[in-house]
Design an enzyme around this catalytic site. Sequence first.
Site, PDB file in Angstrom:
ATOM      1  N   TYR A 178      42.388  43.003  37.357  1.00 49.66           N
ATOM      2  CA  TYR A 178      41.149  42.206  37.209  1.00 49.66           C
ATOM      3  C   TYR A 178      40.731  42.060  35.750  1.00 49.66           C
ATOM      4  O   TYR A 178      41.225  42.746  34.879  1.00 49.66           O
ATOM      5  CB  TYR A 178      40.045  42.658  38.145  1.00 49.66           C
ATOM      6  CG  TYR A 178      39.409  44.027  38.031  1.00 49.66           C
ATOM      7  CD1 TYR A 178      39.523  44.833  36.909  1.00 49.66           C
ATOM      8  CD2 TYR A 178      38.637  44.492  39.096  1.00 49.66           C
ATOM      9  CE1 TYR A 178      38.882  46.056  36.859  1.00 49.66           C
ATOM     10  CE2 TYR A 178      37.998  45.721  39.045  1.00 49.66           C
ATOM     11  CZ  TYR A 178      38.119  46.496  37.925  1.00 49.66           C
ATOM     12  OH  TYR A 178      37.487  47.693  37.876  1.00 49.66           O
ATOM     13  N   GLU A 179      39.835  41.101  35.519  1.00 47.15           N
ATOM     14  CA  GLU A 179      39.472  40.691  34.141  1.00 47.15           C
ATOM     15  C   GLU A 179      40.691  40.289  33.322  1.00 47.15           C
ATOM     16  O   GLU A 179      40.744  40.491  32.116  1.00 47.15           O
ATOM     17  CB  GLU A 179      38.689  41.795  33.423  1.00 47.15           C
ATOM     18  CG  GLU A 179      37.414  42.222  34.106  1.00 47.15           C
ATOM     19  CD  GLU A 179      36.421  41.085  34.338  1.00 47.15           C
ATOM     20  OE1 GLU A 179      36.516  40.066  33.635  1.00 47.15           O
ATOM     21  OE2 GLU A 179      35.580  41.212  35.247  1.00 47.15           O
ATOM     22  N   GLY A 180      41.647  39.681  33.993  1.00 44.36           N
ATOM     23  CA  GLY A 180      42.872  39.252  33.320  1.00 44.36           C
ATOM     24  C   GLY A 180      43.953  40.292  33.470  1.00 44.36           C
ATOM     25  O   GLY A 180      43.822  41.406  32.974  1.00 44.36           O
TER      26      GLY A 180
END
Lengths: 601, 601
Positions: B443-445
């Site tokens: 998550y968050e890239g």
Amino acid sequence: MSYQAPVKDMLFCMKELAGLEEVAKIPGFEESGVETAQAVLEECAKFNEGVVAPLNWEGDKNPGGWNNGRVTTAPGFKEAFRQYAEGGWQGLQHPTEFGGQGLPKTIGAACGEILNSANLSFALCPLLTDGAVEALLTAGTSEQQRLYIPKMLSGEWTGTMNLTEPQAGSDLALVRTKAVPQGDGSYRVSGQKIFITYGEHDMADNIVHLVLARTPDAPDGVKGISLFIVPKFMVNADGSLGSRNDVYCASIEHKMGIKASPTAVLVYGDDKGEVGPGAIGYLVGQENRGLEYMFIMMNAARFAVGVQGIAVAERAYQKAVQYAKDRVQSRPVDGSLPAAAPIIHHPDVRRMLMTMRAYTEGCRAMATVAAAAYDAAHHHPDAEVRKQNQAFYEFMVPLVKGYSTEMSLDVTSLGVQVHGGMGFIEETGAAQYYRDAKILTIYEGTTAIQANDLVGRKTARDGGQTAKAIAAQIEATETQLAGRGSVAARSMLKRLKAARAAFMDVVDFVAGNTKGSPNAVFAGSVPYLMLAGNVVAGWQMARALMVAEDKAAAGEDVAFMQAKVTTARFYAEHLLSKAPGMRDSILEGGDSVTALALDAF
Amino acid sequence: MSYQAPVKDMLFCMKELAGLEEVAKIPGFEESGVETAQAVLEECAKFNEGVVAPLNWEGDKNPGGWNNGRVTTAPGFKEAFRQYAEGGWQGLQHPTEFGGQGLPKTIGAACGEILNSANLSFALCPLLTDGAVEALLTAGTSEQQRLYIPKMLSGEWTGTMNLTEPQAGSDLALVRTKAVPQGDGSYRVSGQKIFITYGEHDMADNIVHLVLARTPDAPDGVKGISLFIVPKFMVNADGSLGSRNDVYCASIEHKMGIKASPTAVLVYGDDKGEVGPGAIGYLVGQENRGLEYMFIMMNAARFAVGVQGIAVAERAYQKAVQYAKDRVQSRPVDGSLPAAAPIIHHPDVRRMLMTMRAYTEGCRAMATVAAAAYDAAHHHPDAEVRKQNQAFYEFMVPLVKGYSTEMSLDVTSLGVQVHGGMGFIEETGAAQYYRDAKILTIYEGTTAIQANDLVGRKTARDGGQTAKAIAAQIEATETQLAGRGSVAARSMLKRLKAARAAFMDVVDFVAGNTKGSPNAVFAGSVPYLMLAGNVVAGWQMARALMVAEDKAAAGEDVAFMQAKVTTARFYAEHLLSKAPGMRDSILEGGDSVTALALDAF
């Protein structure tokens, strides 16, 4: 979540790397050539793809449960096990005289991979039964063999290994379970065993527990442990079942993975059966030699657990490939497509998939070659050939177990990663492989225990002789590679040479220092195991590369062969390339492993 | 399963590596010296150890649930969040004018680590709120800031980031959610968002969704995305709550880990609220610049997720140490003890614990130094200092996010491994960290997205200038190391020099080839990120080593300082030593990553 058994690659490993045709020259294996292998594998694939694989995800969600000593297995398991048994799969590698099929391990290992890819939890029951059969074949009396083995091969009964107790895990010297002789040839067993896979279940009529316990006058430590048969139901002389024995499943564990395989706490001697207090057991072999016999089971099981690593890696790989071909997201960085494309077009997704693939194929090649050595070690008519193959096989067991399972952690983690956020959602299924795989580096001896074995029994004991003989074989492969002009062969040669040199340095270090500087050596024992596994699997990929180049040039199955060349090259450039760094940390990093003061932790 | 915040190591990182006293010279941070840091950290430790940490395991077992659009959080979460808010923790790093504490990120990051070690699932709510506040501070109108930020800092309301849609994950160009202007300054938003962390819950009175959507005439792709505030309940001018907006939680996900953090599917514009069809939203900043603003949130969140990696690694390490000191099994290989000993006496257990420790301390040092650069970049009076620190910080964000989270997978896996079979049993608790950690690389890239950022925006764009400036600083550290005679310093010098050289080779390769041979560069993008993270964290450990040697020699906190020297040396010998191999596979292994024919997968 469909699974397709990699039959073609398995046959390639058998034929081109493990010398299946040579195995088929061994008396007793005359029927086990390539045609048989192909037919068996295709049948095995059909059964497991169709019957066993579809139960995997459901079993994770709904693993069955424990109720007052009884264990219900996951939906479909009982029926699938019946079909498994009826198909003769339990007897695949076992002697025909007891109803087995008598196939070589070279073929059996591949069938084991297919079964485990289909369903790791389900496969554990046959895996443990195989181990129990192996122990009885080696150390059981002919009466014990006659009474138990045919029913186990037919799937009417299953087997377990009872080693662990709460205080005795890796350290079996601490086993406390007692066995008191009754004067009639039987013993009464009492104590508690934990982590007993399929220690209780509803898939068979009886369970044959093989139990480590101490007789009253036994010496302390591992030299005072004996092995006993303790059947769940007593067995009459005609094979029919008698009273319920005093072994009872007190609970099953709530685990992170392989949830559908019941992991039992077994209590012996709590007077819960119909035979009075103390489970009735029968000595296997001689008193105080139990650990030796258990190692027979354990070595079979360790190899099989290594194959489990390959199996779950293959399954995770297939799932990731499928997703990467379906999921559309972002334009390729090289501008080769005008719009968002399936993510398999992105280099980093390729890197992940190739890593998964190279690890899996490398370990499969290694395991198949090891299996062929097992067959030769046990069945070859020439004693010298047997001896050499035995040494080679024994060296390979910790590698197959340790390296293949450790790599399966990386592979199943990458499998989740390829799926992005979806990978973290349980319904996707990729997470199950990640959770399931983590037990593989632990049970049947943790990676550290495998590494102890590799350092102590397999390397230091013979002064590194077996290891160096393998290095010499690798060097011969390098010579063959040097005669080739292809980019792939040159790249492989460069990395294999450096990796083999690193391996030899570490072998010298281990052979020379295990006695004098045990802390320094054991500080690097697991890295040594990882290095050895990496080099040996890489070596097999080097051999595969040469075969595949030649076959591709000859126009034989060109796409498959080219893929093998590319995968081998990837293995060299991305996995073998780690070897020199591993050497450095083993040879120069021992002190910093053990230097920290205890209370600084 | 008790957790003790590593306050001493955090203060060491701040004081000795990140220059907290320099940070405290920046106007506005005058009160943020070592004494403040220590007081804040101790208070933070007390709260999280006592209140938040005990909810972690229970939340995993009983994560609450969804019922007809409402989400109940895990037992104790609501009350703990109230205490968290009342303690002023949500406002720690935010401006005093809105009710925050105005502390530097140098201190805030450590508090974030403590909160996340205590409970990753719980900590996500504040983490997302921080990001939303950051976006509003940068791009919101002063009216928006006045209306929303104080309530968010007080914990009355929380914030979310709404980016992902089923077809738009890493590729935000594919976002389809619509926002239609109503002529009164508001928009009506409709569409579906998935994977919205704390998108619905019962811990606060209102939820401020920041939502990416397209206006009717917006251009295609990422240049047509705008950012909107969509509150769960409409907000009156006086800050009181009005009607229920038309955003509705359709379901929450069944995840492998961080189970107690509800991950919502949010439906906008289904006429389920009290405002008619279409959720009412307010534009943040200008139309079509939404992605830019979202990156403000995302960069804050990426750094914070990196800290989550460190946090879960620290927790796993502490748990493993505890077990290794308690669990008795086998005699030490060097014969130093007469009987079975706690397993921490075994070299391989030490190797595992030291690996966990070295990774964690290395990443903590890196993150703390990055946080100090952030503070200088945003608040230093000298524009040139701000600029340099900004470049450094931006280079560090993908490293902190990517490397710290990837290492947390290894660390939490080792954490399970140290526990042996017990590690696989959920009740032990080690497995939870392993399951929780796996989301952090996603998550968050994902790590690949971080690596794209590192390659494209952070390395290729400036021709490798920032990277080389860092390498030059590392070289200066090498010069300092060369002036020392200790074994540890010499060992560190050897490995750091080789690793820095490897890093520079790869930087040249990336800077020189990203345009011309994008596939070759992006095939090695994640390995480049791992190499860069390894080198930078190792560099900080080298700096730590020198400080610790000097302090130990001066008799200051000798045990701690000696442990730091040993840990740094371990980092050099076992982690930095991987760098040359990584360079080789990046520079020479690109072709084999992308060569396999698509249909061969």
